[in-house]
Write an enzyme that holds these catalytic residues in place. Structure first.
Site, PDB file in Angstrom:
ATOM      1  CD  GLU A 199      67.249  36.139 115.699  1.00  0.00           C
ATOM      2  OE1 GLU A 199      67.676  35.396 114.790  1.00  0.00           O
ATOM      3  OE2 GLU A 199      67.663  36.066 116.874  1.00  0.00           O
TER       4      GLU A 199
ATOM      5  CG  ASP B 129      66.873  45.710 125.758  1.00  0.00           C
ATOM      6  OD1 ASP B 129      66.337  45.595 126.876  1.00  0.00           O
ATOM      7  OD2 ASP B 129      67.423  44.770 125.150  1.00  0.00           O
TER       8      ASP B 129
ATOM      9  CD  GLU C 176      70.971  48.573 124.404  1.00  0.00           C
ATOM     10  OE1 GLU C 176      70.713  49.645 124.978  1.00  0.00           O
ATOM     11  OE2 GLU C 176      71.522  47.621 124.966  1.00  0.00           O
TER      12      GLU C 176
ATOM     13  CE  LYS D 105      45.147  35.912 132.657  1.00  0.00           C
ATOM     14  NZ  LYS D 105      45.610  35.292 133.910  1.00  0.00           N
TER      15      LYS D 105
ATOM     16  N   GLY E 159      90.935  29.087 119.575  1.00  0.00           N
ATOM     17  CA  GLY E 159      91.054  30.082 120.640  1.00  0.00           C
ATOM     18  C   GLY E 159      92.159  31.081 120.370  1.00  0.00           C
TER      19      GLY E 159
ATOM     20  CB  CYS F 176      91.708  27.237 114.439  1.00  0.00           C
ATOM     21  SG  CYS F 176      92.318  28.747 113.670  1.00  0.00           S
ATOM     22  CG  LEU F 177      95.041  27.839 119.979  1.00  0.00           C
ATOM     23  CD1 LEU F 177      96.169  28.780 119.578  1.00  0.00           C
ATOM     24  CD2 LEU F 177      94.374  28.357 121.246  1.00  0.00           C
TER      25      LEU F 177
ATOM     26  CD  GLN G 264      97.608  28.438 115.223  1.00  0.00           C
ATOM     27  OE1 GLN G 264      97.652  28.958 116.349  1.00  0.00           O
ATOM     28  NE2 GLN G 264      97.239  29.125 114.140  1.00  0.00           N
TER      29      GLN G 264
ATOM     30  CD  GLU H 279      97.449  33.598 119.401  1.00  0.00           C
ATOM     31  OE1 GLU H 279      97.499  32.623 118.631  1.00  0.00           O
ATOM     32  OE2 GLU H 279      96.387  34.033 119.868  1.00  0.00           O
TER      33      GLU H 279
ATOM     34  CG  HIS I 230      87.189  27.670 112.359  1.00  0.00           C
ATOM     35  ND1 HIS I 230      87.118  27.627 113.737  1.00  0.00           N
ATOM     36  CD2 HIS I 230      88.186  28.530 112.065  1.00  0.00           C
ATOM     37  CE1 HIS I 230      88.035  28.423 114.240  1.00  0.00           C
ATOM     38  NE2 HIS I 230      88.704  28.989 113.253  1.00  0.00           N
TER      39      HIS I 230
ATOM     40  CD  GLU J  44      84.533  25.107 114.005  1.00  0.00           C
ATOM     41  OE1 GLU J  44      85.200  24.288 113.323  1.00  0.00           O
ATOM     42  OE2 GLU J  44      85.048  26.042 114.652  1.00  0.00           O
TER      43      GLU J  44
HETATM   44  N1  GLN Z   1      94.950  32.346 117.752  1.00  0.00           N
HETATM   45  C1  GLN Z   1      95.236  31.566 116.602  1.00  0.00           C
HETATM   46  C2  GLN Z   1      95.511  32.421 115.388  1.00  0.00           C
HETATM   47  O1  GLN Z   1      95.154  33.556 115.349  1.00  0.00           O
HETATM   48  C3  GLN Z   1      94.124  30.575 116.324  1.00  0.00           C
HETATM   49  C4  GLN Z   1      92.818  31.202 115.971  1.00  0.00           C
HETATM   50  C5  GLN Z   1      91.645  30.274 116.087  1.00  0.00           C
HETATM   51  O2  GLN Z   1      91.724  29.250 116.761  1.00  0.00           O
HETATM   52  N2  GLN Z   1      90.524  30.646 115.474  1.00  0.00           N
HETATM   53  O3  GLN Z   1      96.103  31.949 114.440  1.00  0.00           O
END
Ligand code: GLN
Length: 540
Positions: free
Chosen positions: A146, A153, A155, A229, A360, A387-388, A391, A411, A513, A515
């Protein structure tokens, strides 16, 4: 019988507009070919100069997807894995940045023996080398490539030229080019317009490539006259004009493409005869479930990139898989973490059956996330923190249950008094940002008699990561005294990967993660269990 001249190559280009869904068309075609017994893979070539999307803000190209081997990649690889139930790797995503980096490194080594290094042939040669490289991973029958971006474009030119040369080199009948375009509908005229498609096919021709198949994205069905067409002016047979009408779910696209016989046309052009016909029984059953749910729930997705749906692509898709597994339609309600405060929260949470706090980076919106977790904890609302999000759950618990008012992640506040989340030792001396987080699949050992064990039904799992910070060991005993359970740990380092709460119906925080690993065929157990818990919450 499979012919000797394998692999065959399929190139997917895009015209007229971006965001037409080349990734979905590629994945759908791959699904059809896979269901016909062919060994297929898909790779994505992205024309930007970043080495990988790991350094990109999600607002740029959406979520950064992470493969098992720890490569930060384009989100289309997520579609490939979800549709095909295969694992992708570093070999499935190439950027202009990587191509130039390879060529420049070779130049510094003196490999070009005094020659002037140029886009043609050096950059195009490197592109051609990489088109073939994926064959080293496995012997594929068909390789779909793909090409990101839109024809025309600046690039994209080196990629188009490389594809032109590549096709000539592999010979007639061994490759096809599928051009995906848009047929805009002018409501004033009540007509679908073909002119932009004609122009974009011509643009491709100027670069020496005749598209073999035109896939037309459209809001309305194409009649025979229109197909004729497009065929006439784009220089293809009528059967090679494929309608791709808007679908209510992306998972319907393989079925629509099967109805349009896209796979038949492709196989014919590749001289692949006597290939078994496609069977999509399980797939059809899955789509039927999505379209006929018995129940409905609402989950609040709390994040700071919620304006752009693509930022949380894999999470949204995981809910679709888990919803089908539970016969439930999951309405994911995007909630901006910056809009949450003690005053607004009750109104925002009124009709939610579960709360997901998203992954995040950085400080923006974290207080809203922490406030959401407090409500989920206090009101027994099923909570998943990724993840975040995990935390933040540790910070919330530390502040409100342990009474450590200044608890935070380093952080967000490097000098905070109670750094319950802190940078991993292994990260402390890292200066470069690109590709240096704790990435990819890591093992995790699960405690018996935990929610985690109930979810996974096994003592060892492996999940994908992308982070620099982690739960600070110094606070583990205080947290666990008050009821936080550390039910999943990395067996080699002891890093805490899963947290739970003892007196809550469904409270689950994961440093990884989940997901990234959910597919149509194998919905992720964490999401399946979360959806079930949210449904129970609704029914009670
Ligand atoms: N910012 C957090 C860390 O670096 C969480 C990262 C995330 O959510 N992927 O640990």
């Amino acid at each position: 019988m499979k012919p000797k001249s394998l692999p065959k190559y399929i190139f997917v280009t895009g015209g007229v507009s971006s965001s037409l869904g080349k990734g979905i068309i590629s994945a759908s075609l791959a699904k059809l070919l896979q269901s016909r017994g062919l060994n297929v893979t898909i790779q994505k070539f992205d024309p930007y100069i970043n080495i990988d999307p790991g350094t990109l803000n999600p607002y740029e190209h959406g979520e950064c997807y992470v493969t098992e081997d720890g490569t930060e990649t384009d989100l289309d690889l997520g579609h490939y894995e979800r549709f095909l139930n295969i694992r992708t790797s570093e070999s499935n995503n190439t950027t202009t940045g990587q191509i130039y980096q390879t060529v420049i490194n070779k130049e510094r080594k003196g490999d070009f023996l005094g020659k002037t290094v140029q886009v043609i042939p050096h950059i195009t040669n490197e592109i051609k080398r990489r088109i073939k490289l994926i064959q080293n991973v496995k012997n594929y029958d068909v390789i779909i490539t793909e090409l990101g971006g839109t024809v025309g474009d600046i690039e994209s030119y080196p990629f188009i030229e490389a594809v032109r040369q590549f096709r000539w080199e592999v010979g007639m009948g061994n490759s096809v080019v599928i051009h995906l375009t848009l047929l805009p509908y002018l409501s004033a005229a009540g007509e679908l317009k073909t002119k932009p498609t004609q122009h974009s096919v011509k643009k491709l021709m100027e670069s020496g490539i005749n598209a073999d198949i035109i896939v037309c994205r459209t809001e309305h069905s194409l009649n025979d006259e229109l197909r004729k067409k497009i065929a006439l002016f784009c220089n293809v047979e009528i059967e090679s004009v494929i309608e791709s009408i808007d679908a209510s779910t992306i998972y319907e696209v393989p079925i629509l493409m099967q109805n349009e016989k896209l796979d038949d046309v492709v196989l014919k052009k590749l001289n692949l005869n006597n290939i078994q016909s496609s069977k999509l029984d399980n797939w059809n059953a899955f789509v039927k479930k999505i379209k006929n749910p018995l129940n409905e729930i609402s989950i609040g997705l709390i994040g700071k990139y919620v304006e752009l749906q693509d930022s949380y692509k894999s999470i949204l898709e995981s809910f679709i898989h888990a919803g089908a597994a539970n016969d439930v339609k999951v309405n994911v309600i995007p909630i901006h973490s910056e809009e949450i405060n003690p005053k607004s929260i009750d109104e925002i949470f009124k009709n939610l059956n579960g709360i997901l706090v998203a992954p995040g980076f950085g400080e923006r919106g974290v207080e809203g996330k922490i406030e959401s977790i407090r409500i989920a904890r206090e009101k027994n609302i099923p909570f998943l923190g990724i993840c975040l999000g995990m935390q933040m759950a540790v910070i919330e618990f530390s502040r409100n249950i342990l009474g450590l008012n200044k608890a935070n992640s380093t952080e967000m506040d490097i000098n905070c008094e109670h750094p319950v989340i802190s940078m991993m030792e292994s990260q402390k001396n890292i200066k470069e940002k690109g590709g240096t987080m704790r990435l990819g699949s890591w093992r995790c050992v699960i405690e018996n008699n935990s929610l985690a064990y109930k979810i996974y039904s096994t003592n060892e799992i492996s999940e994908r990561h992308r982070h620099r910070y982690e739960l600070n060991f110094d606070f583990v005993s205080q947290l666990s005294e008050k009821g936080m359970i550390f039910s999943g740990k990395n067996p080699d380092t002891g890093l805490v990967e899963i947290i739970e709460l003892s007196n809550h119906p469904w409270f689950f925080g994961v440093q990884f993660h989940p997901e990234y690993q959910s597919t149509v065929e194998e919905p992720h157990p964490v999401f399946v269990s979360f959806v079930k818990a949210a449904l129970n919450n609704k029914n009670n």
